[in-house]
Design an enzyme around this catalytic site. Sequence first.
Site, mmCIF file in Angstrom:
data_model
loop_
_atom_site.group_PDB
_atom_site.id
_atom_site.type_symbol
_atom_site.label_atom_id
_atom_site.label_comp_id
_atom_site.label_asym_id
_atom_site.label_seq_id
_atom_site.Cartn_x
_atom_site.Cartn_y
_atom_site.Cartn_z
ATOM 1 C CE1 TYR A 184 -3.375 -3.133 0.363
ATOM 2 C CE2 TYR A 184 -2.920 -3.412 2.568
ATOM 3 C CZ TYR A 184 -3.789 -2.902 1.415
ATOM 4 O OH TYR A 184 -4.102 -3.820 2.014
ATOM 5 C CG HIS A 212 -1.310 -8.050 -0.054
ATOM 6 N ND1 HIS A 212 -0.881 -7.627 -0.414
ATOM 7 C CD2 HIS A 212 -1.758 -8.339 -0.292
ATOM 8 C CE1 HIS A 212 -1.691 -6.577 -0.285
ATOM 9 N NE2 HIS A 212 -2.113 -7.294 -0.456
#
Length: 324
Positions: free
Chosen positions: A56, A120
């Site tokens: 992110y 992820h």
Amino acid sequence: MKTRKLGKTALDVPVLSFGASSLGSVFRDIDRDEGIRTVHAAIDAGMNYIDVSPYYGLTKAETVLGEAVRTLPRSSYTLSTKAGRYGENEFDFSRKRILDSVQESMGRLHTDYIDILFLHDIEFVAPEIIIEEAFPTLLDLKEQGVIRYAGICGLPLPLFEKMLPQLDADAIISYCHYALNDTSLLSLLPLLEEKGVGLVNASPLSMGLLSTRGTPDWHPAGDRVKELCLKAARFCEEQGSNIAKLAVQFSTANEQIPTTLVSSASQQNIMNNAAWVEEPLDQKLLEEVLHILAPLNNETWPSGRPEYNVHSSITPNSSKGEQQ
């Protein structure tokens, strides 16, 4: 805020938790101080489980979050981050990269342990990489006390159906599958219950689908999905309400969903979200909105490798990750 047990872990998590992707300027540019104030507002409101990732904002989210929590007692919040995805098309689930990634994340987050480490968006790599190398690395980290629990995350639900029987996962993050427009996550609950896997639900607004602003250009949903979600959002507005409020209340009301992640870098938005959880759900409005969205019938979009999208006939493309 009300809490629920996360699977077989020792963690009690709030029904609404803080997704820190917004701190990486994923939705809009934010400054450090604004991000820090938002994190503090979330924790003050009882949203003391925080999820982040080095992906992110290309480590910005972890950096800002680290600055926000460095003055707080480590016992005052539960923290999860991720490993394996580092850019839009940058994936590395090798043992060495995971070990390095965790140390880098802990440095940015000013902590000496991670409560939950998730692999992820694992749908973008071959399953044997996860089963034979990546997840065993997480189990080693767990044994060493570097992380408390190990998990996986991704978009396609068939991903979990295929992988969970082969992994001793403590938790998963699933996104965009328990919201007003898509409740297909319910089909996974029996498997999660059987294996005692904790469930973190993310994106109650379906990555911006449920908004009067219209869907972001990058959103992978089809035009019909976008049109009906916008219609539902505008209907709520016409009734003097906010579809975001209805969406958050809907997602957190289900006792079988331990926690739902919302992401915003606005202190006021986070305070509003926390307050909505305590307010009664407008059942009449909910029924009307679900009626508008009914033709979608849990319509989703593919992500990652074809074998993880067995129910989809659309060509897979890249996903933006679990954003609100």
